[in-house]
Each structure stands twice: as C-alpha cells, then as structure tokens.
Motif scaffolding. Structure first.
Motif, PDB file in Angstrom:
ATOM      1  N   GLU A 111       0.792  -1.611   0.000  1.00  0.00           N
ATOM      2  CA  GLU A 111       0.007  -0.022  -0.402  1.00  0.00           C
ATOM      3  C   GLU A 111       0.886   1.527   0.287  1.00  0.00           C
ATOM      4  N   TRP A 112       0.653   2.372  -0.375  1.00  0.00           N
ATOM      5  CA  TRP A 112       1.963   3.616  -0.482  1.00  0.00           C
ATOM      6  C   TRP A 112       1.012   4.580  -0.909  1.00  0.00           C
ATOM      7  N   SER A 113       1.142   5.570  -0.203  1.00  0.00           N
ATOM      8  CA  SER A 113       0.000   6.796   0.401  1.00  0.00           C
ATOM      9  C   SER A 113       0.306   7.494  -0.691  1.00  0.00           C
ATOM     10  N   PHE A 114      -0.402   8.114  -0.748  1.00  0.00           N
ATOM     11  CA  PHE A 114      -0.362   9.989  -1.341  1.00  0.00           C
ATOM     12  C   PHE A 114      -0.914  11.304  -0.995  1.00  0.00           C
ATOM     13  N   GLY A 115      -0.925  11.162   0.275  1.00  0.00           N
ATOM     14  CA  GLY A 115      -1.480  12.088   0.787  1.00  0.00           C
ATOM     15  C   GLY A 115      -2.399  11.243   1.307  1.00  0.00           C
ATOM     16  N   ALA A 116      -3.624  12.120   1.091  1.00  0.00           N
ATOM     17  CA  ALA A 116      -5.438  11.532   1.160  1.00  0.00           C
ATOM     18  C   ALA A 116      -5.040  10.727   0.647  1.00  0.00           C
ATOM     19  N   ALA A 117      -4.840  10.586  -0.630  1.00  0.00           N
ATOM     20  CA  ALA A 117      -5.091   9.624  -1.295  1.00  0.00           C
ATOM     21  C   ALA A 117      -4.039   7.450  -1.219  1.00  0.00           C
ATOM     22  N   LYS A 118      -4.287   6.597  -1.602  1.00  0.00           N
ATOM     23  CA  LYS A 118      -3.969   5.538  -1.541  1.00  0.00           C
ATOM     24  C   LYS A 118      -3.721   4.501  -3.017  1.00  0.00           C
ATOM     25  N   ILE A 119      -2.724   3.815  -3.485  1.00  0.00           N
ATOM     26  CA  ILE A 119      -2.864   3.410  -4.085  1.00  0.00           C
ATOM     27  C   ILE A 119      -2.295   1.791  -3.821  1.00  0.00           C
ATOM     28  N   VAL A 120      -2.554   0.579  -4.220  1.00  0.00           N
ATOM     29  CA  VAL A 120      -1.912  -0.950  -4.095  1.00  0.00           C
ATOM     30  C   VAL A 120      -1.031  -1.617  -5.408  1.00  0.00           C
ATOM     31  N   LEU A 121       0.316  -2.001  -4.289  1.00  0.00           N
ATOM     32  CA  LEU A 121       0.384  -2.473  -5.752  1.00  0.00           C
ATOM     33  C   LEU A 121       0.403  -4.253  -5.360  1.00  0.00           C
ATOM     34  N   GLU A 122      -0.028  -4.973  -6.719  1.00  0.00           N
ATOM     35  CA  GLU A 122      -0.522  -6.004  -5.885  1.00  0.00           C
ATOM     36  C   GLU A 122       0.444  -6.906  -7.364  1.00  0.00           C
ATOM     37  N   ALA A 123       1.275  -8.173  -6.736  1.00  0.00           N
ATOM     38  CA  ALA A 123       1.717  -9.650  -7.874  1.00  0.00           C
ATOM     39  C   ALA A 123       1.034 -10.334  -7.150  1.00  0.00           C
ATOM     40  N   GLU A 124       0.210 -11.355  -8.141  1.00  0.00           N
ATOM     41  CA  GLU A 124      -0.885 -12.367  -8.145  1.00  0.00           C
ATOM     42  C   GLU A 124       0.238 -13.245  -8.013  1.00  0.00           C
ATOM     43  N   THR A 125      -0.260 -14.527  -8.238  1.00  0.00           N
ATOM     44  CA  THR A 125      -0.164 -15.192  -9.506  1.00  0.00           C
ATOM     45  C   THR A 125      -1.676 -15.888 -10.062  1.00  0.00           C
ATOM     46  N   TYR A 126      -1.317 -16.087 -11.427  1.00  0.00           N
ATOM     47  CA  TYR A 126      -2.258 -16.052 -12.936  1.00  0.00           C
ATOM     48  C   TYR A 126      -2.694 -14.550 -13.296  1.00  0.00           C
ATOM     49  N   THR A 127      -2.851 -13.484 -11.479  1.00  0.00           N
ATOM     50  CA  THR A 127      -3.518 -12.460 -12.292  1.00  0.00           C
ATOM     51  C   THR A 127      -2.315 -11.447 -13.138  1.00  0.00           C
ATOM     52  N   GLY A 128      -0.825 -11.576 -12.446  1.00  0.00           N
ATOM     53  CA  GLY A 128      -0.172 -10.263 -12.892  1.00  0.00           C
ATOM     54  C   GLY A 128       0.585  -9.245 -11.615  1.00  0.00           C
ATOM     55  N   LEU A 129       0.901  -8.342 -12.167  1.00  0.00           N
ATOM     56  CA  LEU A 129       0.935  -7.329 -11.397  1.00  0.00           C
ATOM     57  C   LEU A 129       0.056  -5.652 -11.964  1.00  0.00           C
ATOM     58  N   SER A 130      -0.292  -5.508 -10.635  1.00  0.00           N
ATOM     59  CA  SER A 130      -1.738  -4.533 -10.423  1.00  0.00           C
ATOM     60  C   SER A 130      -1.402  -3.556 -10.240  1.00  0.00           C
ATOM     61  N   LEU A 131      -1.741  -2.100 -10.765  1.00  0.00           N
ATOM     62  CA  LEU A 131      -1.996  -1.198  -9.884  1.00  0.00           C
ATOM     63  C   LEU A 131      -3.935  -1.024  -9.881  1.00  0.00           C
ATOM     64  N   SER A 132      -4.137  -0.292  -8.229  1.00  0.00           N
ATOM     65  CA  SER A 132      -5.238  -0.240  -7.642  1.00  0.00           C
ATOM     66  C   SER A 132      -5.568   1.064  -7.345  1.00  0.00           C
ATOM     67  N   GLY A 133      -6.441   2.280  -6.939  1.00  0.00           N
ATOM     68  CA  GLY A 133      -6.427   3.317  -6.737  1.00  0.00           C
ATOM     69  C   GLY A 133      -6.763   3.955  -7.937  1.00  0.00           C
ATOM     70  N   PRO A 134      -6.888   5.230  -7.675  1.00  0.00           N
ATOM     71  CA  PRO A 134      -7.492   6.512  -7.798  1.00  0.00           C
ATOM     72  C   PRO A 134      -7.364   6.831  -9.329  1.00  0.00           C
ATOM     73  N   GLU A 135      -8.552   6.588 -10.134  1.00  0.00           N
ATOM     74  CA  GLU A 135      -7.920   7.051 -11.604  1.00  0.00           C
ATOM     75  C   GLU A 135      -7.100   7.592 -12.347  1.00  0.00           C
ATOM     76  N   ASP A 136      -7.328   9.342 -11.756  1.00  0.00           N
ATOM     77  CA  ASP A 136      -5.750  10.222 -12.160  1.00  0.00           C
ATOM     78  C   ASP A 136      -4.545   9.991 -11.538  1.00  0.00           C
ATOM     79  N   LEU A 137      -4.454   9.176 -10.380  1.00  0.00           N
ATOM     80  CA  LEU A 137      -3.574   9.100 -10.453  1.00  0.00           C
ATOM     81  C   LEU A 137      -2.508   8.069 -11.039  1.00  0.00           C
ATOM     82  N   LEU A 138      -3.499   6.415 -11.166  1.00  0.00           N
ATOM     83  CA  LEU A 138      -2.708   5.498 -12.424  1.00  0.00           C
ATOM     84  C   LEU A 138      -2.514   6.029 -13.354  1.00  0.00           C
TER      85      LEU A 138
END
Length: 110
Positions: A70-97
């Motif tokens: 979990e990464w913090s950008f002030g009030a916003a958060k982004i999650v970086l995940e590496a999951e088998t069969y799913t891949g490396l992903s980012l989730s969070g506010p669309e503009d920050l992504l």
C-alpha cells in the motif's frame, strides 16, 4: 502494449467518497507478476510521484501467491499487487494511476 494504453482500456471499477467528493477508482494490470524489472520500475515511479510505502502483505493460498504493497499519496492510496495468474497490478484513484502509468511508459522505453 504499454501501461498507458492498458489503462485506457480499463473500466471504472468503483468510486469511493473522500472529503465529501466521489473519487473514480480503477485497476490496471501492468504485466506479469514475476517481472522483477517491471516491479522495480513501478516502485521507482511511485516514489518519484511522491508516494510512501506504508504497508506490505504477503501470503500463499494453495497455488496462489499474493504480494501487496500500500502506497500513500497524502489522502489517496494506491495498492501495488503481484498475484499468481493475475499479474502485477495497480489499483487506486484513476487520475493518479494515469500519472504513474505515463511515468512507467517513459521509464521503460528503450
């Protein structure tokens, strides 16, 4: 296909309320979960964008392995995940992504 083009194809998956306004949330799969170079480039892009890693989690369930940060950008958060069969992903506010995906595209260019 670069991270920015991949992000453009993503559907808005949720909205969350923060400080009285709705923030569009998205998830983008950047590549393979075992791509160490991509993971390091992504971490560098998150740091350069002002993010701070505030939590890490790792676990195994059957044949699935999940590594999440979990990464913090002030009030916003982004999650970086590496999951088998799913891949490396980012989730969070669309503009920050979008910002991170653009930086990744520039960092990974030959």
């Amino acid at each position: 296909m670069g991270p920015t083009r991949t992000l453009e194809r993503q559907l808005l998956v949720a909205s969350v309320q923060h400080s009285g306004r709705l923030l569009p949330m998205a998830k983008v799969v950047l590549g393979d979960e075992f791509d160490r170079s991509l993971r390091e480039c992504t971490r560098r892009a998150l740091k350069e964008a002002g993010g701070k890693r505030v939590a890490t989690k790792w676990g195994v369930a059957g044949s699935q392995e999940l590594d999440a940060e979990e990464w913090s950008f002030g009030a916003a958060k982004i999650v970086l995940e590496a999951e088998t069969y799913t891949g490396l992903s980012l989730s969070g506010p669309e503009d920050l992504l979008r910002q991170i995906a653009t930086a990744l595209g520039q960092n990974r260019s030959p």
